[in-house]
Write an enzyme that holds these catalytic residues in place. Structure first.
Site, short mmCIF file in Angstrom:
data_model
loop_
_atom_site.label_atom_id
_atom_site.label_comp_id
_atom_site.label_asym_id
_atom_site.label_seq_id
_atom_site.Cartn_x
_atom_site.Cartn_y
_atom_site.Cartn_z
N LYS A 210 27.64 25.78 37.56
CA LYS A 210 28.79 24.89 37.36
C LYS A 210 28.59 24.06 36.09
O LYS A 210 29.47 23.95 35.27
CB LYS A 210 28.96 23.99 38.59
CG LYS A 210 30.09 23.00 38.48
CD LYS A 210 30.28 22.24 39.77
CE LYS A 210 31.25 21.07 39.54
NZ LYS A 210 31.51 20.30 40.75
N GLU A 216 16.49 25.27 36.48
CA GLU A 216 16.05 26.56 37.01
C GLU A 216 16.89 27.71 36.43
O GLU A 216 16.36 28.73 35.99
CB GLU A 216 16.19 26.58 38.54
CG GLU A 216 15.28 25.63 39.28
CD GLU A 216 15.91 24.26 39.52
OE1 GLU A 216 16.77 23.83 38.72
OE2 GLU A 216 15.54 23.61 40.52
N GLY A 267 29.83 22.51 44.03
CA GLY A 267 28.96 23.68 43.99
C GLY A 267 28.91 24.42 45.32
O GLY A 267 29.03 25.64 45.38
N ARG A 268 28.76 23.67 46.41
CA ARG A 268 28.61 24.32 47.73
C ARG A 268 29.94 24.82 48.29
O ARG A 268 29.98 25.35 49.39
CB ARG A 268 27.90 23.37 48.70
CG ARG A 268 28.52 22.00 48.80
CD ARG A 268 27.57 21.01 49.45
NE ARG A 268 28.07 19.64 49.47
CZ ARG A 268 27.91 18.76 48.50
NH1 ARG A 268 27.29 19.13 47.39
NH2 ARG A 268 28.37 17.54 48.61
N GLU A 353 23.73 19.08 52.37
CA GLU A 353 23.99 18.42 51.08
C GLU A 353 25.28 17.60 51.18
O GLU A 353 25.42 16.57 50.54
CB GLU A 353 24.09 19.47 49.95
CG GLU A 353 23.93 18.86 48.56
CD GLU A 353 23.79 19.89 47.45
OE1 GLU A 353 24.81 20.45 47.01
OE2 GLU A 353 22.66 20.13 46.99
N HIS A 384 12.38 36.31 69.00
CA HIS A 384 10.96 36.63 69.04
C HIS A 384 10.14 35.68 68.17
O HIS A 384 8.99 35.97 67.83
CB HIS A 384 10.74 38.08 68.63
CG HIS A 384 11.39 39.03 69.59
ND1 HIS A 384 10.76 39.49 70.72
CD2 HIS A 384 12.65 39.53 69.63
CE1 HIS A 384 11.59 40.27 71.40
NE2 HIS A 384 12.75 40.30 70.76
N LYS A 512 14.82 15.54 40.13
CA LYS A 512 15.06 16.20 38.84
C LYS A 512 14.52 15.33 37.71
O LYS A 512 13.85 15.82 36.79
CB LYS A 512 16.56 16.40 38.62
CG LYS A 512 17.19 17.54 39.38
CD LYS A 512 18.63 17.71 38.90
CE LYS A 512 19.45 18.53 39.87
NZ LYS A 512 20.87 18.58 39.52
#
Ligand code: F6P
Length: 546
Positions: A210, A216, A267-268, A353, A384, A512
């Site tokens: 965005k 990253e 973003g999400r 978030e 399991h 950050k």
């Protein structure tokens, strides 16, 4: 849904905080009197119509709410709480394009990305970008002409999790000649094994960000570009595409083809925007439009259904009941469909978030809990691993089962076993096993040293553990769109009740900034450790390259 101009001043109503309402007080005393002792087994015995009364139909999703710790009075009070907190008005303000993301002064209009032209703000712009992106996707997926075989999405958070979740979910609709890779972590162990399998001429890198500034993503994008040129790749314009709001930064990186979106797409909440490009390449234009249409159908349900039958609202209200009255701190999501293996990770960002906040809109400290921890794995794998704790652990953790009636394969025996397992787990959580029942059993693996009473204690299940079961007829682009939109609106509902801003994420900033401070200290030879706490300084000394 209205099409009014989102740039006009906010008409967002005042939001009475949930804990300052009459309904909250009424819920507290209802919990004291009845809620804390509610027993699901007794409730079903008392009311044979409980399943029908608590089954809710929404587009593409049927929800069985009957295995939740609620009675008619709980739901009546929760709906009264929603009304007192003006949830409908807050929903309408978001859909209109009011700047409901108050701390950033932004509208929140992911719903506009999936609305037919003319039914939501910014329609012309949204549809022009969508058409262009889908045309591009069709060109790429014409693999004989494009020669592209590998799509590498480089992005993180909301610029990764949506496509990473949806592409495998819709594998039955995907072009088999194409392989999708998702690189997110700023860890060479993520991108290096991907690059090892590629050749430049067959690869398309989608740089998804965005902001186009995320550390990253930018580091991985530079690594991809360096690999591309070092391995003889020459046509960056053909092999790199960007999806971003920051078109200038993408151009400066050397990318000629960019699909944009606006800052009113969080973003999400962005898989419906250009960030969905890998999904569009996988499933094609018509199926991508079906994904949007499914989400839009859920938007309409959220906008129009009365609160008493409004599925996202009811799920958000039950979340409040569990988090704030029962004090449950987490919720487990168990999709019984391998294609939905990344759904829990997707929902973690969406919910935690959005609603992991500790102050209300006015900056006032909250005196109650907000986002639960959301976690899970696809069934039956989770059975399991951690289901032991769900059945016999000391904490009560509501579970959400997602069952898909018709599979996309013809291995019907496997599918029947899968569904039976999902049903059985929900049943076992509710029923439990009394010590008396366990006393009558002597499993062959039990130690001969152990007395029957002690053994029976170990084999007792308390039961009365709540779950919701969501049922889809099939997992298709349309039903996946509806399912994801259902979760988005549920998060909006609980956030609106808590009086928080579900649309910012300041909590990721501090780390950050500190990383930017530590990086040169880690890389520097002499190493400046001044001003650091003892632990960070000690670890840094240990980790620094010598
Ligand atoms: O984690 C913080 C965050 O801003 C998320 O909200 C977002 O989805 C992610 O980083 C990636 O940001 P961008 O798309 O700008 O690279």
């Amino acid at each position: 849904m209205s099409t009014s101009n989102p740039s006009r001043p906010s008409t967002t109503p005042t939001r009475p905080r949930c804990d300052r309402t009459a309904a909250w007080q009424a819920l507290a005393s209802h919990y004291e009197k009845a809620g804390q002792r509610f027993d699901l087994r007794e409730a079903f015995a008392r009311n044979p119509g409980r399943f029908d009364a608590l089954g809710v139909e929404a587009p593409e999703v049927f929800a069985d709410l009957s295995k939740n710790l609620v009675d008619a009075e709980t739901l009546r009070l929760l709906v009264a709480l929603a009304r007192e907190c003006a949830v409908e008005q807050q929903r309408d303000a978001m859909l209109r394009g009011d700047p409901v993301n108050a701390t950033e002064g932004r509208a929140v209009l992911h719903t506009a990305l999936r609305a037919p032209l003319g039914e939501a703000p910014f329609g012309a712009e949204v549809h022009a970008t969508l058409d262009a992106m889908l045309d591009y996707a069709e060109v790429v997926r014409d693999t004989r002409r494009s020669a592209i075989r590998h799509i590498v999405n480089i992005g993180i958070g909301g610029s990764d999790l949506g496509p990473q979740m949806a592409v495998p979910a819709l594998d039955a609709f995907a072009r088999p000649e194409l392989t999708f890779h998702f690189v997110s972590n700023v860890d060479g162990h993520d991108i290096a094994p991907v690059l090892r399998r590629l050749v430049p001429s067959e690869t398309l890198f989608v740089i998804a960000s965005k902001t186009f500034t995320t550390q990253e993503t930018m580091a991985n994008a530079r690594a991809a570009r360096a690999w591309f040129t070092a391995h003889g790749g020459s046509d960056i314009a053909k092999h790199f595409v960007a999806t971003t709001t920051n078109v200038e930064a993408a151009a400066a990186f050397g990318i000629a083809t960019t699909f944009g979106f606006r800052d009113w797409v969080g973003g999400r909440y962005s898989m419906w925007s250009a960030i969905g490009l890998p999904i569009a390449i996988a499933i094609g234009a018509a199926h991508f439009r079906a994904l949007l249409a499914g989400a839009h159908a859920m938007d309409r349900h959220f906008a129009e259904a009365p609160l008493e039958r409004n599925l996202p609202v009811l799920l958000g209200l039950i979340d409040i009941w569990y988090r704030n009255f029962h004090g449950f701190t987490s919720r487990s999501v168990a999709p019984y469909h391998q294609g939905l293996k990344r759904l829990p990770a997707y929902l973690q960002q969406l919910e935690m978030e959005s609603n992991g906040k500790r102050v209300d809109l006015d900056g006032g400290d909250l005196s109650f809990g907000t986002s639960p921890v959301v976690w899970g794995e696809p069934g039956t794998n989770g059975q399991h691993a951690y289901f032991q704790m769900l059945h016999q652990g000391t904490d009560v953790i509501p579970v959400e089962f997602i069952l898909v009636k018709t599979p996309a394969h013809d291995l019907h025996d496997l599918h029947a076993k899968l569904l039976a397992n999902g049903l059985a787990q929900a049943q076992a959580l509710m029923r439990g096993k009394a010590t008396k029942e366990a006393l009558g059993e002597r499993p062959p693996t039990a130690s001969a040293e152990l007395g029957p009473e002690t053994l029976a204690k170990h084999r007792t299940f308390p039961g009365n553990r709540p779950s919701t079961t969501l049922v889809l007829e099939r997992l298709t682009p349309h039903s996946l769109g509806a399912l994801v939109a259902l979760y988005e609106h549920r998060v909006l509902t609980s956030g609106a009740l808590w009086g928080i801003n579900s649309f910012d994420q300041w909590g990721v900033e501090l780390g950050k900034a500190l990383c930017n401070d530590l990086l040169p200290r880690l890389q520097g030879q002499g190493g400046d450790l001044s001003g650091l706490d003892g632990s960070t300084a000690g670890l840094l000394r240990r980790l620094r390259a010598t």
